[in-house]
Write an enzyme that holds these catalytic residues in place. Structure first.
Site, PDB file in Angstrom:
ATOM      1  N   ARG A   1      12.557   4.988  12.927  1.00 17.38           N
ATOM      2  CA  ARG A   1      11.287   5.708  12.861  1.00 17.38           C
ATOM      3  C   ARG A   1      10.390   5.349  14.058  1.00 17.38           C
ATOM      4  O   ARG A   1      10.875   4.881  15.080  1.00 17.38           O
ATOM      5  CB  ARG A   1      10.617   5.405  11.509  1.00 17.38           C
ATOM      6  CG  ARG A   1      11.516   5.825  10.327  1.00 17.38           C
ATOM      7  CD  ARG A   1      10.866   5.571   8.999  1.00 17.38           C
ATOM      8  NE  ARG A   1       9.653   6.358   8.845  1.00 17.38           N
ATOM      9  CZ  ARG A   1       8.715   6.115   7.914  1.00 17.38           C
ATOM     10  NH1 ARG A   1       8.912   5.120   7.040  1.00 17.38           N
ATOM     11  NH2 ARG A   1       7.636   6.852   7.830  1.00 17.38           N
TER      12      ARG A   1
ATOM     13  N   PRO B   1       0.798  -1.228   0.000  1.00 17.70           N
ATOM     14  CA  PRO B   1       0.000   0.000   0.000  1.00 17.70           C
ATOM     15  C   PRO B   1       0.830   1.278   0.000  1.00 17.70           C
ATOM     16  O   PRO B   1       1.865   1.369   0.673  1.00 17.70           O
ATOM     17  CB  PRO B   1      -0.810  -0.104   1.301  1.00 17.70           C
ATOM     18  CG  PRO B   1      -0.091  -1.091   2.140  1.00 17.70           C
ATOM     19  CD  PRO B   1       0.547  -2.051   1.187  1.00 17.70           C
ATOM     20  N   ASN B   2       0.348   2.229  -0.766  1.00 16.01           N
ATOM     21  CA  ASN B   2       0.880   3.598  -0.861  1.00 16.01           C
ATOM     22  C   ASN B   2       2.200   3.699  -1.628  1.00 16.01           C
ATOM     23  O   ASN B   2       2.692   4.800  -1.853  1.00 16.01           O
ATOM     24  CB  ASN B   2       1.026   4.242   0.535  1.00 16.01           C
ATOM     25  CG  ASN B   2      -0.307   4.330   1.241  1.00 16.01           C
ATOM     26  OD1 ASN B   2      -1.263   4.871   0.684  1.00 16.01           O
ATOM     27  ND2 ASN B   2      -0.407   3.773   2.433  1.00 16.01           N
TER      28      ASN B   2
ATOM     29  N   GLU C   1      12.710  -9.168   2.384  1.00 17.04           N
ATOM     30  CA  GLU C   1      11.885  -8.022   2.800  1.00 17.04           C
ATOM     31  C   GLU C   1      12.694  -6.754   2.568  1.00 17.04           C
ATOM     32  O   GLU C   1      13.874  -6.706   2.910  1.00 17.04           O
ATOM     33  CB  GLU C   1      11.557  -8.157   4.291  1.00 17.04           C
ATOM     34  CG  GLU C   1      10.873  -6.922   4.866  1.00 17.04           C
ATOM     35  CD  GLU C   1      10.624  -7.030   6.370  1.00 17.04           C
ATOM     36  OE1 GLU C   1      10.482  -8.166   6.884  1.00 17.04           O
ATOM     37  OE2 GLU C   1      10.566  -5.974   7.019  1.00 17.04           O
TER      38      GLU C   1
ATOM     39  N   ASN D   1       8.247  -5.275  -0.670  1.00 18.76           N
ATOM     40  CA  ASN D   1       8.092  -4.116   0.205  1.00 18.76           C
ATOM     41  C   ASN D   1       6.603  -4.079   0.530  1.00 18.76           C
ATOM     42  O   ASN D   1       5.789  -3.609  -0.270  1.00 18.76           O
ATOM     43  CB  ASN D   1       8.530  -2.817  -0.474  1.00 18.76           C
ATOM     44  CG  ASN D   1       8.424  -1.635   0.486  1.00 18.76           C
ATOM     45  OD1 ASN D   1       7.865  -1.763   1.579  1.00 18.76           O
ATOM     46  ND2 ASN D   1       8.945  -0.482   0.080  1.00 18.76           N
TER      47      ASN D   1
ATOM     48  N   HIS E   1      12.710  -2.233   2.474  1.00 16.30           N
ATOM     49  CA  HIS E   1      12.100  -0.932   2.763  1.00 16.30           C
ATOM     50  C   HIS E   1      13.013   0.172   2.267  1.00 16.30           C
ATOM     51  O   HIS E   1      14.243   0.051   2.350  1.00 16.30           O
ATOM     52  CB  HIS E   1      11.890  -0.754   4.271  1.00 16.30           C
ATOM     53  CG  HIS E   1      11.052  -1.825   4.862  1.00 16.30           C
ATOM     54  ND1 HIS E   1       9.682  -1.850   4.741  1.00 16.30           N
ATOM     55  CD2 HIS E   1      11.390  -2.951   5.534  1.00 16.30           C
ATOM     56  CE1 HIS E   1       9.218  -2.940   5.323  1.00 16.30           C
ATOM     57  NE2 HIS E   1      10.221  -3.632   5.812  1.00 16.30           N
TER      58      HIS E   1
ATOM     59  N   ALA F   1       3.023  -0.669   5.001  1.00 19.04           N
ATOM     60  CA  ALA F   1       2.503  -0.754   6.370  1.00 19.04           C
ATOM     61  C   ALA F   1       2.053  -2.168   6.753  1.00 19.04           C
ATOM     62  O   ALA F   1       2.061  -2.520   7.939  1.00 19.04           O
ATOM     63  CB  ALA F   1       1.345   0.229   6.529  1.00 19.04           C
TER      64      ALA F   1
ATOM     65  N   TYR G   1      10.947   9.123   1.577  1.00 24.95           N
ATOM     66  CA  TYR G   1      10.970   8.058   0.566  1.00 24.95           C
ATOM     67  C   TYR G   1      11.675   8.443  -0.738  1.00 24.95           C
ATOM     68  O   TYR G   1      11.804   7.616  -1.633  1.00 24.95           O
ATOM     69  CB  TYR G   1       9.538   7.597   0.273  1.00 24.95           C
ATOM     70  CG  TYR G   1       8.849   7.026   1.485  1.00 24.95           C
ATOM     71  CD1 TYR G   1       9.345   5.882   2.104  1.00 24.95           C
ATOM     72  CD2 TYR G   1       7.720   7.623   2.033  1.00 24.95           C
ATOM     73  CE1 TYR G   1       8.740   5.344   3.230  1.00 24.95           C
ATOM     74  CE2 TYR G   1       7.097   7.096   3.157  1.00 24.95           C
ATOM     75  CZ  TYR G   1       7.616   5.967   3.747  1.00 24.95           C
ATOM     76  OH  TYR G   1       7.018   5.438   4.864  1.00 24.95           O
TER      77      TYR G   1
ATOM     78  N   ARG H   1       4.980  11.036  -2.433  1.00 24.36           N
ATOM     79  CA  ARG H   1       4.648  10.752  -1.041  1.00 24.36           C
ATOM     80  C   ARG H   1       5.840  11.020  -0.112  1.00 24.36           C
ATOM     81  O   ARG H   1       6.899  10.406  -0.270  1.00 24.36           O
ATOM     82  CB  ARG H   1       4.289   9.268  -0.971  1.00 24.36           C
ATOM     83  CG  ARG H   1       4.120   8.723   0.390  1.00 24.36           C
ATOM     84  CD  ARG H   1       4.072   7.204   0.381  1.00 24.36           C
ATOM     85  NE  ARG H   1       3.794   6.744   1.709  1.00 24.36           N
ATOM     86  CZ  ARG H   1       4.084   5.531   2.149  1.00 24.36           C
ATOM     87  NH1 ARG H   1       4.630   4.650   1.348  1.00 24.36           N
ATOM     88  NH2 ARG H   1       3.806   5.199   3.384  1.00 24.36           N
TER      89      ARG H   1
HETATM   90  C1  DQA Z   1       8.065   1.306   4.034  1.00 22.58           C
HETATM   91  C2  DQA Z   1       8.118   1.492   5.569  1.00 22.58           C
HETATM   92  C3  DQA Z   1       6.747   1.207   6.167  1.00 22.58           C
HETATM   93  O1  DQA Z   1       6.802   1.388   7.579  1.00 22.58           O
HETATM   94  C4  DQA Z   1       5.724   2.178   5.596  1.00 22.58           C
HETATM   95  O2  DQA Z   1       4.439   1.878   6.101  1.00 22.58           O
HETATM   96  C5  DQA Z   1       5.709   2.184   4.111  1.00 22.58           C
HETATM   97  C6  DQA Z   1       6.982   2.158   3.402  1.00 22.58           C
HETATM   98  C7  DQA Z   1       9.409   1.702   3.368  1.00 22.58           C
HETATM   99  O3  DQA Z   1       9.609   1.309   2.217  1.00 22.58           O
HETATM  100  O4  DQA Z   1      10.216   2.401   3.972  1.00 22.58           O
HETATM  101  O5  DQA Z   1       4.670   2.286   3.477  1.00 22.58           O
HETATM  102  O6  DQA Z   1       7.828  -0.053   3.744  1.00 22.58           O
END
Ligand code: DQA
Length: 147
Positions: free
Chosen positions: A107, A10-11, A98, A74, A100, A77, A23, A18
């Site tokens: 954070r 998501p996102n 995994e 990735n 990020h 959340a 990011y 964003r």
């Molecule tokens: C994320 C880190 C997550 O905590 C966050 O919710 C994201 C992006 C990252 O790529 O840093 O959506 O996965």
């Protein structure tokens, strides 16, 4: 030839717009296309998938069973909340990395826990868009070592 699947949760479709201070400014499309070029050169088959919906992510992982050698994920959340994604990954028996963009450990405390990390081949966190390249290099080295 290895078959890799890159999954974004998501996102992450909003990358570039964003929270750029966290990011970065590179779009997901551009990250995927860079990775695709690298994969093509190396004779690796790379599929990509993004969804904001947990169920669609679970469906995509299930669809990868028997088709894909490894997953780079990735999960956004959902990393911190989703038992369903964990179950899908473990149930698929596909090795995964995994990743990020941000360093989740620097954070908010709710980002310090991952429901995916303990069963991942490895975790990459904090290198911005380069996290995708590092995850790709890492999982490919893992697959080559296995053969
Ligand atoms: C994320 C880190 C997550 O905590 C966050 O919710 C994201 C992006 C990252 O790529 O840093 O959506 O996965």
């Amino acid at each position: 030839m290895f078959n890799l699947l890159l999954i974004n949760g998501p996102n992450l479709n909003l990358l570039g717009k964003r929270e750029p201070s966290i990011y970065g400014v590179q779009t997901l499309e551009s990250i995927e296309s860079e990775l695709n070029k690298k994969a093509e050169k190396e004779g690796v088959n790379l599929a990509t998938f993004q969804s904001n919906s947990e169920g669609a992510l679970v469906d995509r992982i299930q669809k990868a069973i028997g088709q894909v050698d490894a997953i780079m994920i990735n999960a956004g959340a959902y990393t911190h909340t989703s038992v369903a994604l964990r179950d899908a990954l473990l149930g698929s028996e596909i090795p995964y990395v995994e990743l990020h963009l941000s360093n989740t450990f620097s954070r908010e405390s709710f980002r310090h826990n991952s429901l995916l990390a303990d069963r991942a081949v490895g975790v990459i966190s904090g290198f911005g868009p380069m996290s995708y390249q590092l995850a790709y290099n890492g999982i490919l080295a893992f697959l080559k070592h296995q053969k």
